[in-house]
Design an enzyme around this catalytic site. Sequence first.
Site, PDB file in Angstrom:
ATOM      1  N   HIS A   7     -43.242  -1.339  34.213  1.00  0.00           N
ATOM      2  CA  HIS A   7     -44.702  -1.236  34.184  1.00  0.00           C
ATOM      3  C   HIS A   7     -45.119  -0.115  35.127  1.00  0.00           C
ATOM      4  O   HIS A   7     -45.366  -0.322  36.318  1.00  0.00           O
ATOM      5  CB  HIS A   7     -45.313  -2.585  34.596  1.00  0.00           C
ATOM      6  CG  HIS A   7     -46.809  -2.649  34.472  1.00  0.00           C
ATOM      7  ND1 HIS A   7     -47.505  -3.843  34.385  1.00  0.00           N
ATOM      8  CD2 HIS A   7     -47.759  -1.680  34.423  1.00  0.00           C
ATOM      9  CE1 HIS A   7     -48.801  -3.598  34.288  1.00  0.00           C
ATOM     10  NE2 HIS A   7     -48.981  -2.288  34.325  1.00  0.00           N
ATOM     11  N   HIS A   9     -47.563   3.485  34.695  1.00  0.00           N
ATOM     12  CA  HIS A   9     -48.375   4.410  33.882  1.00  0.00           C
ATOM     13  C   HIS A   9     -48.083   5.798  34.410  1.00  0.00           C
ATOM     14  O   HIS A   9     -48.349   6.085  35.579  1.00  0.00           O
ATOM     15  CB  HIS A   9     -49.863   4.092  34.037  1.00  0.00           C
ATOM     16  CG  HIS A   9     -50.209   2.695  33.625  1.00  0.00           C
ATOM     17  ND1 HIS A   9     -50.691   2.390  32.380  1.00  0.00           N
ATOM     18  CD2 HIS A   9     -50.091   1.518  34.294  1.00  0.00           C
ATOM     19  CE1 HIS A   9     -50.887   1.083  32.295  1.00  0.00           C
ATOM     20  NE2 HIS A   9     -50.527   0.525  33.439  1.00  0.00           N
ATOM     21  N   HIS A 187     -51.259  -5.434  28.330  1.00  0.00           N
ATOM     22  CA  HIS A 187     -51.822  -5.917  29.586  1.00  0.00           C
ATOM     23  C   HIS A 187     -52.685  -7.139  29.246  1.00  0.00           C
ATOM     24  O   HIS A 187     -53.517  -7.079  28.329  1.00  0.00           O
ATOM     25  CB  HIS A 187     -52.737  -4.863  30.215  1.00  0.00           C
ATOM     26  CG  HIS A 187     -52.026  -3.747  30.913  1.00  0.00           C
ATOM     27  ND1 HIS A 187     -51.051  -2.997  30.312  1.00  0.00           N
ATOM     28  CD2 HIS A 187     -52.158  -3.255  32.181  1.00  0.00           C
ATOM     29  CE1 HIS A 187     -50.611  -2.089  31.184  1.00  0.00           C
ATOM     30  NE2 HIS A 187     -51.272  -2.218  32.321  1.00  0.00           N
ATOM     31  N   GLU A 190     -54.751  -9.699  33.876  1.00  0.00           N
ATOM     32  CA  GLU A 190     -54.809  -8.963  35.154  1.00  0.00           C
ATOM     33  C   GLU A 190     -56.131  -9.391  35.811  1.00  0.00           C
ATOM     34  O   GLU A 190     -56.141 -10.071  36.827  1.00  0.00           O
ATOM     35  CB  GLU A 190     -54.770  -7.450  34.902  1.00  0.00           C
ATOM     36  CG  GLU A 190     -54.893  -6.605  36.176  1.00  0.00           C
ATOM     37  CD  GLU A 190     -54.942  -5.090  35.926  1.00  0.00           C
ATOM     38  OE1 GLU A 190     -55.146  -4.674  34.764  1.00  0.00           O
ATOM     39  OE2 GLU A 190     -54.789  -4.327  36.903  1.00  0.00           O
ATOM     40  N   ASP A 268     -46.976   0.047  38.687  1.00  0.00           N
ATOM     41  CA  ASP A 268     -48.240   0.242  37.959  1.00  0.00           C
ATOM     42  C   ASP A 268     -48.730   1.700  38.050  1.00  0.00           C
ATOM     43  O   ASP A 268     -48.494   2.481  37.138  1.00  0.00           O
ATOM     44  CB  ASP A 268     -49.306  -0.741  38.446  1.00  0.00           C
ATOM     45  CG  ASP A 268     -50.367  -1.056  37.385  1.00  0.00           C
ATOM     46  OD1 ASP A 268     -50.211  -0.617  36.233  1.00  0.00           O
ATOM     47  OD2 ASP A 268     -51.349  -1.757  37.710  1.00  0.00           O
ATOM     48  N   ASP A 269     -49.408   2.039  39.143  1.00  0.00           N
ATOM     49  CA  ASP A 269     -49.936   3.403  39.343  1.00  0.00           C
ATOM     50  C   ASP A 269     -49.609   3.825  40.775  1.00  0.00           C
ATOM     51  O   ASP A 269     -50.490   3.838  41.647  1.00  0.00           O
ATOM     52  CB  ASP A 269     -51.456   3.407  39.111  1.00  0.00           C
ATOM     53  CG  ASP A 269     -51.802   2.961  37.702  1.00  0.00           C
ATOM     54  OD1 ASP A 269     -51.641   3.764  36.778  1.00  0.00           O
ATOM     55  OD2 ASP A 269     -52.180   1.790  37.529  1.00  0.00           O
TER      56      ASP A 269
HETATM   57  N1  HPA Z   1     -54.674  -2.048  34.130  1.00  0.00           N
HETATM   58  C1  HPA Z   1     -55.235  -1.583  33.022  1.00  0.00           C
HETATM   59  N2  HPA Z   1     -55.165  -0.312  32.677  1.00  0.00           N
HETATM   60  C2  HPA Z   1     -54.502   0.532  33.451  1.00  0.00           C
HETATM   61  C3  HPA Z   1     -53.888   0.100  34.605  1.00  0.00           C
HETATM   62  C4  HPA Z   1     -53.970  -1.267  34.960  1.00  0.00           C
HETATM   63  O1  HPA Z   1     -53.444  -1.757  35.984  1.00  0.00           O
HETATM   64  N3  HPA Z   1     -53.315   1.187  35.156  1.00  0.00           N
HETATM   65  C5  HPA Z   1     -53.559   2.230  34.342  1.00  0.00           C
HETATM   66  N4  HPA Z   1     -54.280   1.839  33.294  1.00  0.00           N
HETATM   67 ZN    ZN Z   2     -50.805  -1.347  34.204  1.00  0.00          ZN
END
Ligand code: HPA
Ligand code: ZN
Length: 327
Positions: A7, A9, A187, A190, A268-269
């Site tokens: 996971h 991006h 996703h 969250e 994630d990011d």
């Molecule tokens: N959630 C949803 N969209 C996203 C995320 C996330 O954590 N990171 C990049 N796009």
């Molecule tokens: Zn994500």
Amino acid sequence: MPKAELHIHIEGSLEPELIFKLAKCNKVSLPYHSVEALRSAYAFTDLQSFLDIYYAGASVLLYEQDFYDMAMAYLQRAVNDHVIHAEIFFDPQTHTDRGVPIAHVINGLHRACVDAQIKWNVDASLILCFLRHLSEDAAIETFEQAIPHRHQFIGVGLDSSEVGHPPEKFTRVFAKAKALGLHVVAHAGEEGPPAYIWSALDVLHVERIDHGVQSDQDDALMARLIASRMPLTVCPLSNQKLCVFPDLQQHNIGRMLDAGVCVTINSDDPAYFGGYINDNFVQTFDALGLDEKAAYQLACNSFEASFVSAEQKNKWIQQLDYFVETF
Ligand code: HPA
Ligand code: ZN
């Protein structure tokens, strides 16, 4: 530890220094004057407050080489953290909506995956994500543009603003992807409710849930996830930075692991949330007091949850076992 990252991006791995370098080269103007000014805007209150800055950062990407450079920078860091397999999300609509041809996006990212395998012996593949704040028709149009590149990605996913955009909005495009033999993930849970996790499972027929941390509000859902070994790709630092949990000590990943859910740790990011995968492991283990057994289980889960053959999973788990025995 050897591990898989499932996971991440790729646009979320764009460090401020590379954003400014690309902005200058590509003559794109940014609403921030310096690297420091951009970094100081990274004070998020929820998912949307992050996404607004994340899409602004991605606006500097124009050419195939930009996508290549971004992915190579991520893969180099992943290799430093002992990632041996990565399944990387990308958001084509963020780029095609600015006039960037989808071929630039996919060819650049895919070439980086090929070169990283040769250079660092890391295995990397791509998952195309649809932006859920846009329409299903827009997702279908993007999917059709991507079909000539079918051999360059292994699956589709669903990301961006969750609340108000339930998985079932994308029923048709996910059915098309499945019919072509692609893997499917989404996703869910969250910020959104457990109902979104149910519909990702029952309507989209996903093979993994990205985040899924709201599952523990629903006992029947927890029982289902445990019984089916449905993987959750959890991102602790992301959840902390986007205020999904007030702090890492309150995170439920340790409880879910103990309950027998197939949870994994991911970044994630990473350029936006203060760390790559090992930072996520170290800070989560410190905050929750997790032990070596939990570390082994999380790494093992990352291989179990990956989209490779059973034979390849066994090889990687043997590599992990060898690491643990000789540590
Ligand atoms: N959630 C949803 N969209 C996203 C995320 C996330 O954590 N990171 C990049 N796009
Ligand atoms: Zn994500």
